[in-house]
Enzyme design. Structure first.
Site, PDB file in Angstrom:
ATOM      1  N   CYS A  22      -2.276  -0.394   7.231  1.00 41.19           N
ATOM      2  CA  CYS A  22      -1.384   0.763   7.175  1.00 41.19           C
ATOM      3  C   CYS A  22      -1.297   1.470   8.519  1.00 41.19           C
ATOM      4  O   CYS A  22      -0.222   1.926   8.917  1.00 41.19           O
ATOM      5  CB  CYS A  22      -1.846   1.721   6.082  1.00 41.19           C
ATOM      6  SG  CYS A  22      -1.728   0.968   4.437  1.00 41.19           S
ATOM      7  N   HIS A  24       0.856  -1.189   0.000  1.00 39.41           N
ATOM      8  CA  HIS A  24       0.000   0.000   0.000  1.00 39.41           C
ATOM      9  C   HIS A  24       0.888   1.233   0.000  1.00 39.41           C
ATOM     10  O   HIS A  24       2.067   1.173   0.373  1.00 39.41           O
ATOM     11  CB  HIS A  24      -0.896   0.006   1.233  1.00 39.41           C
ATOM     12  CG  HIS A  24      -1.897  -1.104   1.255  1.00 39.41           C
ATOM     13  ND1 HIS A  24      -2.948  -1.133   2.131  1.00 39.41           N
ATOM     14  CD2 HIS A  24      -2.015  -2.235   0.501  1.00 39.41           C
ATOM     15  CE1 HIS A  24      -3.673  -2.218   1.927  1.00 39.41           C
ATOM     16  NE2 HIS A  24      -3.124  -2.902   0.946  1.00 39.41           N
ATOM     17  N   GLU A  78       1.059   3.843   1.933  1.00 39.43           N
ATOM     18  CA  GLU A  78       1.620   4.178   3.241  1.00 39.43           C
ATOM     19  C   GLU A  78       2.761   3.235   3.616  1.00 39.43           C
ATOM     20  O   GLU A  78       3.810   3.673   4.110  1.00 39.43           O
ATOM     21  CB  GLU A  78       0.530   4.125   4.321  1.00 39.43           C
ATOM     22  CG  GLU A  78      -0.593   5.115   4.118  1.00 39.43           C
ATOM     23  CD  GLU A  78      -1.744   4.592   3.257  1.00 39.43           C
ATOM     24  OE1 GLU A  78      -2.803   5.229   3.262  1.00 39.43           O
ATOM     25  OE2 GLU A  78      -1.579   3.553   2.570  1.00 39.43           O
ATOM     26  N   CYS A  92      -6.033   2.151   5.726  1.00 43.07           N
ATOM     27  CA  CYS A  92      -6.722   0.967   6.221  1.00 43.07           C
ATOM     28  C   CYS A  92      -6.019   0.503   7.513  1.00 43.07           C
ATOM     29  O   CYS A  92      -4.974   1.038   7.892  1.00 43.07           O
ATOM     30  CB  CYS A  92      -6.709  -0.143   5.171  1.00 43.07           C
ATOM     31  SG  CYS A  92      -5.075  -0.884   4.908  1.00 43.07           S
TER      32      CYS A  92
END
Length: 162
Positions: A86, A53, A55, A83
């Site tokens: 993260c 992801h 992040e 989410c």
């Protein structure tokens, strides 16, 4: 303190997904003392890595650049509310402040018409709930096996550092 240029960079990173196969439009940057120290955007499909992801990629980049796993004093700017995966990575790394653009609800609405194959489906509410449950209360079946052997290795490692 919030600096618009860093949010603009996170959104610019997310925009790379428009022309980069195997990516999704979620970008992030890590900032320390008003300096960009890490950046990334979602490469989950391109890298066959469900943890890639924006992040997480920005945290990985910052840790490599700073040669540390402790990002205390850092802020994270992201194009979308993170989410639970993260958020957990941010806590483990020591990120101290979060700035985000789109909320999870807003990003969900934006991709609502896509099929599961067209998007990487994450049910953020389920993920959040599962992460907060004890191992025996999660949906995924789990069994503990060979604990004494694993604990012996951990103790040996700890003793080397004592």
């Amino acid at each position: 303190m919030y600096e618009p240029a860093f949010m603009a960079r996170a959104i610019a990173l997310s925009q790379q997904a428009l022309s980069t196969p195997g990516t999704e439009p979620f970008g992030a940057v890590v900032v320390k003392n008003s300096c960009l120290v890490g950046e990334g955007f979602n490469h989950s499909r391109a890298h066959f890595d469900p943890t890639s992801h924006g992040e997480v990629e920005a945290i990985r980049d910052a840790c490599r650049r700073l040669e540390t796993v402790d990002l205390s004093g850092c802020e994270l700017y992201t194009s979308c509310e993170p989410c639970a995966l993260c958020v957990a990575a941010m806590h483990v790394a020591g990120i101290e402040r979060l700035y985000y653009a789109a909320s999870l609800a807003q990003s969900g609405e934006a991709i609502e018409g896509l099929t599961a194959e067209q998007r990487h489906p994450i049910d953020c509410d389920v993920l959040r709930a599962e992460c907060g449950n004890l191992v025996g209360e999660r949906r995924m079946p789990a069994e503990q096996q060979m604990a004494p052997e694993a604990i012996a290795v951990i103790k040996a490692w700890a003793n080397q550092r004592a």
